[in-house]
Design a protein around this motif. Structure first.
Motif, mmCIF file in Angstrom:
data_model
loop_
_atom_site.group_PDB
_atom_site.id
_atom_site.type_symbol
_atom_site.label_atom_id
_atom_site.label_comp_id
_atom_site.label_asym_id
_atom_site.label_seq_id
_atom_site.Cartn_x
_atom_site.Cartn_y
_atom_site.Cartn_z
ATOM 1 N N THR A 79 0.978 -1.250 -0.083
ATOM 2 C CA THR A 79 0.144 0.045 -0.130
ATOM 3 C C THR A 79 0.633 1.450 0.022
ATOM 4 O O THR A 79 1.927 1.095 0.106
ATOM 5 N N GLY A 80 0.305 2.374 -0.215
ATOM 6 C CA GLY A 80 0.978 3.784 -0.241
ATOM 7 C C GLY A 80 0.099 4.851 -0.908
ATOM 8 O O GLY A 80 -0.832 4.473 -1.459
ATOM 9 N N ILE A 81 0.535 5.855 -0.809
ATOM 10 C CA ILE A 81 0.041 6.893 -1.199
ATOM 11 C C ILE A 81 -0.153 7.173 -2.632
ATOM 12 O O ILE A 81 -0.708 7.700 -3.336
ATOM 13 N N GLY A 82 0.694 6.321 -3.358
ATOM 14 C CA GLY A 82 0.720 6.184 -4.693
ATOM 15 C C GLY A 82 -0.379 4.842 -5.153
ATOM 16 O O GLY A 82 -0.418 4.856 -6.380
ATOM 17 N N GLY A 83 -1.202 4.668 -4.520
ATOM 18 C CA GLY A 83 -2.204 3.710 -4.506
ATOM 19 C C GLY A 83 -3.585 4.035 -4.186
ATOM 20 O O GLY A 83 -3.936 5.403 -4.395
ATOM 21 N N SER A 84 -4.541 3.479 -4.023
ATOM 22 C CA SER A 84 -6.030 3.480 -3.851
ATOM 23 C C SER A 84 -6.468 2.784 -2.655
ATOM 24 O O SER A 84 -5.843 2.086 -2.022
ATOM 25 N N GLY A 85 -7.805 2.953 -2.328
ATOM 26 C CA GLY A 85 -8.440 2.169 -1.248
ATOM 27 C C GLY A 85 -9.611 2.831 -1.014
ATOM 28 O O GLY A 85 -10.429 3.530 -1.691
ATOM 29 N N PHE A 86 -10.613 1.841 -0.345
ATOM 30 C CA PHE A 86 -11.973 2.036 0.029
ATOM 31 C C PHE A 86 -11.959 2.072 1.696
ATOM 32 O O PHE A 86 -11.632 1.187 2.115
ATOM 33 N N LEU A 87 -12.405 3.398 2.034
ATOM 34 C CA LEU A 87 -12.514 3.454 3.470
ATOM 35 C C LEU A 87 -13.813 3.537 4.002
ATOM 36 O O LEU A 87 -14.650 4.329 3.450
ATOM 37 N N SER A 145 -24.780 9.165 13.916
ATOM 38 C CA SER A 145 -25.952 9.209 12.960
ATOM 39 C C SER A 145 -26.365 7.885 12.577
ATOM 40 O O SER A 145 -27.390 7.683 11.841
ATOM 41 N N LYS A 146 -25.702 6.983 13.004
ATOM 42 C CA LYS A 146 -25.868 5.657 12.918
ATOM 43 C C LYS A 146 -25.892 5.236 11.514
ATOM 44 O O LYS A 146 -26.669 4.767 10.777
ATOM 45 N N THR A 147 -25.154 5.740 10.601
ATOM 46 C CA THR A 147 -25.023 5.658 9.230
ATOM 47 C C THR A 147 -23.564 5.069 8.555
ATOM 48 O O THR A 147 -22.716 5.118 9.482
ATOM 49 N N THR A 148 -23.685 4.466 7.591
ATOM 50 C CA THR A 148 -22.230 4.002 7.181
ATOM 51 C C THR A 148 -22.202 4.372 5.537
ATOM 52 O O THR A 148 -23.020 4.442 4.735
ATOM 53 N N LYS A 149 -20.899 4.878 5.437
ATOM 54 C CA LYS A 149 -20.576 5.284 4.110
ATOM 55 C C LYS A 149 -19.166 4.900 3.727
ATOM 56 O O LYS A 149 -18.458 4.514 4.402
ATOM 57 N N ILE A 150 -18.885 4.985 2.334
ATOM 58 C CA ILE A 150 -17.607 4.587 1.890
ATOM 59 C C ILE A 150 -16.891 5.747 1.265
ATOM 60 O O ILE A 150 -17.415 6.246 0.267
ATOM 61 N N PHE A 151 -15.792 6.015 1.492
ATOM 62 C CA PHE A 151 -14.956 7.064 0.689
ATOM 63 C C PHE A 151 -14.093 6.113 -0.179
ATOM 64 O O PHE A 151 -13.445 5.594 0.286
ATOM 65 N N ASP A 152 -14.507 6.551 -1.177
ATOM 66 C CA ASP A 152 -14.057 5.530 -2.472
ATOM 67 C C ASP A 152 -12.738 6.399 -3.056
ATOM 68 O O ASP A 152 -12.970 7.140 -4.177
ATOM 69 N N GLY A 153 -11.801 5.993 -2.642
ATOM 70 C CA GLY A 153 -10.492 6.307 -3.464
ATOM 71 C C GLY A 153 -10.010 5.649 -4.456
ATOM 72 O O GLY A 153 -8.656 5.366 -4.434
ATOM 73 N N HIS A 154 -10.597 4.906 -5.279
ATOM 74 C CA HIS A 154 -10.007 4.017 -6.170
ATOM 75 C C HIS A 154 -9.352 4.721 -7.396
ATOM 76 O O HIS A 154 -9.518 5.695 -7.712
ATOM 77 N N VAL A 197 -0.217 2.582 -14.605
ATOM 78 C CA VAL A 197 -0.513 3.506 -13.307
ATOM 79 C C VAL A 197 -1.876 4.317 -13.602
ATOM 80 O O VAL A 197 -1.879 4.948 -14.461
ATOM 81 N N GLY A 198 -2.606 4.049 -12.806
ATOM 82 C CA GLY A 198 -3.784 4.761 -12.255
ATOM 83 C C GLY A 198 -3.685 5.994 -11.551
ATOM 84 O O GLY A 198 -2.725 6.026 -10.662
ATOM 85 N N ILE A 199 -4.541 7.014 -11.804
ATOM 86 C CA ILE A 199 -4.605 8.151 -10.910
ATOM 87 C C ILE A 199 -4.814 7.810 -9.517
ATOM 88 O O ILE A 199 -5.811 7.097 -9.129
ATOM 89 N N PRO A 200 -3.816 8.023 -8.449
ATOM 90 C CA PRO A 200 -4.046 7.410 -7.057
ATOM 91 C C PRO A 200 -4.989 8.434 -6.344
ATOM 92 O O PRO A 200 -5.224 9.314 -6.490
ATOM 93 N N GLY A 201 -5.854 7.555 -5.537
ATOM 94 C CA GLY A 201 -6.814 8.330 -4.843
ATOM 95 C C GLY A 201 -6.981 8.016 -3.212
ATOM 96 O O GLY A 201 -7.902 8.619 -2.800
ATOM 97 N N ILE A 202 -6.083 7.147 -2.697
ATOM 98 C CA ILE A 202 -6.257 6.894 -1.249
ATOM 99 C C ILE A 202 -5.978 8.393 -0.506
ATOM 100 O O ILE A 202 -6.679 8.343 0.592
ATOM 101 N N LEU A 203 -5.143 9.107 -0.877
ATOM 102 C CA LEU A 203 -4.923 10.508 -0.307
ATOM 103 C C LEU A 203 -6.276 11.270 -0.302
ATOM 104 O O LEU A 203 -6.683 11.908 0.897
ATOM 105 N N LYS A 204 -6.656 11.411 -1.310
ATOM 106 C CA LYS A 204 -7.965 12.181 -1.352
ATOM 107 C C LYS A 204 -9.122 11.610 -0.517
ATOM 108 O O LYS A 204 -10.110 12.130 0.468
#
Length: 559
Positions: A68-76, A83-92, A124-131
């Motif tokens: 992993t790393g900031i040059g990659g992606s992730g789903f948080l 609020s008892k809500t669930t959401k995904i920050f999609d940095g794919h 190489v895809g545009i990295p998204g994990i940082l955002k």
């Protein structure tokens, strides 16, 4: 290779003490002790789960650079207890504007071999994990980005010990490293030994820039310029405009139920959550608890369910911004009942192939294009945090294959991903490359609820094997009533539509022989499948468990 990676049946006391923990006011589980310690310290100092997750992501960039790393992606995935809500920050990762459907074909129209296409700058895809991390911190966090980067920056400057996991990765995947990565890990042509200290001055410099300037430095500033120059020099086509215009999405989870539990998991462009729920729905009516956890019947049901689900996953799941994805049809009871009829308990069913979920949505099916099965095993990492207020952060992040593309940005110490190789190399199907598209993934951060309250969060790395690791752990807990750590360590199997079954050491050999007589094939040797990190939540407290296949570590907070 270190034998720890092959033997999941060991029960060393010291390992168990490191890999499991209980706590009243917080819990962290990651694949590395330093990352867990950093996350634990954030909780101890009053930060919440989202703060800790951001600090952990940066820490893992230091100690698990092959994963992993900031040059990659992730789903948080974030569960907000207020609020008892669930959401995904999609940095794919996303394809640059210059991407096109034939980008992985050579001049003769033939597929470029995987090793070559996955270590080229066009992978190489545009990295998204940082955002993704920055957005989650801005919405839910209580600490600044600079504060959460600090522990990782300090560790990079001081140096971290080379552990056996990184040493094994270098032994197996040195061929993926470009010249700057090779210079880092093999200075003057000489490798490190396990336990040696690795100092990462260039990565620390990058972290210090991010602390001072924020993530804009990565997407339009100094770091961005270095990324684009590096890729351009190597024949890539990403531009400054691609980086600057990248945006994450905020996704609703896919939801399903299994034996009284409500399950939230990741939505497309990852196929993970949909495939997880699909497999669980296929298996729910078989009353798995009446079979032993190492019975041939269990292994058979797991295998056929995976073969059926992956047939549809390969055919139908991709980026929903560019395609109409039949998630509803795939998970409808009518379709599941129809697909369940392929399971006959007699043999490997040669009729298993993709079905037609579209008819359950009243739509016409689209074209499915068969793809070569030439991809190597990808690697990733998963970590999860629960804080004293009941918030949950569960993240699966990656640079895709070990060390990503192998391209390190000179002077900045950042490995760039090779996620665009998750697109189909042969065009014409739903997952073909294209400008602005995100390739299909299998990341599966997951939270289980009972009576409206979260009771378990888990996830795993491992490319397509992520789905197997997560569903098998869930079934081990729910159907076989295993302790969470026992559920994680139970030997796993993995299968795609073909006849081959991957397996872990400890699988029952009598059951293996029975499946071989039914037409299945097995790899000659067992190997590790996934690396599950999980936290159980109950009125009595929190129980964290980390997988033994890396240096997994769980730490709880009581005060």
């Amino acid at each position: 290779m270190n034998n720890k990676k092959l033997d999941k049946t060991r029960s060393n006391k010291c390992d168990m003490e490191r890999e499991t923990a209980i706590g009243k006011k917080g819990m962290v589980a990651t694949a590395h002790p330093l990352a867990t310690e950093i996350g634990h310290n954030v909780l101890k100092e009053g930060g919440n789960a989202i703060d800790a997750a951001v600090a952990i992501q940066f820490a893992l960039n230091v100690v698990e650079p092959m994963m992993t790393g900031i040059g990659g992606s992730g789903f948080l995935m974030v569960y907000d207890s207020q609020s008892k809500t669930t959401k995904i920050f999609d940095g794919h990762s996303e394809a640059p504007k210059a991407a096109h459907s034939k980008m992985f074909l050579d001049d003769k129209g033939e597929v470029i071999p995987f090793k070559k296409r996955s270590t080229h700058a066009t992978a190489v895809g545009i990295p998204g994990i940082l955002k993704a991390m920055d957005a989650a911190l801005n919405e839910y966090g209580t600490r600044s980005l600079a504060e959460m980067i600090e522990p990782a920056a300090a560790a990079a400057e001081k140096g971290v010990p080379m552990n056996w996991v990184l040493m094994d990765a270098l032994e197996l995947f040195e061929y993926r490293l470009g010249p700057h990565g090779r210079e880092l890990f093999f200075p003057e042509g000489k490798g490190y030994k396990e336990g040696d200290t690795l100092i990462k001055e260039q990565l620390a410099k990058t972290f210090r820039i991010l602390q001072k300037e924020g993530i804009s430095a990565f997407y339009e500033g100094e770091i961005a310029e270095a990324i684009i120059k590096t890729l351009k020099d190597l024949g890539g086509f990403m531009t400054m405009e691609d980086l600057k215009n990248y945006q994450i999405t905020h996704d609703e989870p896919v939801w399903g139920e299994y034996k009284g539990y409500k399950i939230a998991s990741s939505a497309p462009p990852t196929a993970g959550g949909t495939s997880l729920l699909y497999i669980l729905k296929l298996l729910e009516d078989f009353n798995l608890e009446k079979y032993g956890p190492r019975s041939w019947e269990k292994y058979y049901l797991f295998t056929e369910a995976m073969r059926i689900a992956f047939s549809d996953k390969i055919a139908f799941l991709a980026d929903p911004r560019f395609n109409d994805i039949p998630v509803d049809g795939l998970l409808r009871d009518e379709y599941i009942n129809e697909r369940r009829k392929l399971i006959n308990f007699e043999s490997r069913n040669n009729l298993v192939d993709f079905g037609n979920p579209w008819k359950h949505e009243g739509k016409e099916p689209f074209k499915v294009v068969r793809q070569p099965d030439d991809m190597e095993k990808s690697e990733t990492t998963h970590f999860t945090v629960v804080d004293q207020w009941g918030n949950i952060a569960a993240c699966t992040s990656t640079v895709e294959h070990p060390f990503g593309s192998g391209i390190m940005v000179p002077g900045y110490g950042v490995f760039l991903n090779n996620e665009l190789t998750d697109f189909d190399p042969i065009p014409g199907g739903v997952n073909e490359p294209g400008p602005g598209k995100r390739p299909v993934s299998c990341k599966t951060p997951t939270i289980l609820f009972k009576d409206g309250k979260p009771v378990l969060t888990l996830g795993s790395p491992g490319g397509p094997t992520i789905i197997a690791s997560v569903f098998e752990t869930i079934i081990n807990v729910i159907d076989f009533k295993m302790d969470l750590k026992e559920a994680i360590e139970e030997p796993r199997i993995f299968a795609t539509p073909g006849p081959l079954i991957s397996w872990e050491a400890g699988m029952d050999m009598t059951a293996k022989g029975e499946l071989e007589s039914m037409g299945y094939e097995f790899g000659e040797k067992p190997h590790v499948i996934g690396n599950v990190q999980a936290i159980q939540i109950s009125p009595e407290g929190l129980y964290g468990a980390a997988d033994s296949s890396r240096e997994g570590t769980a730490l709880g907070l009581d005060e």
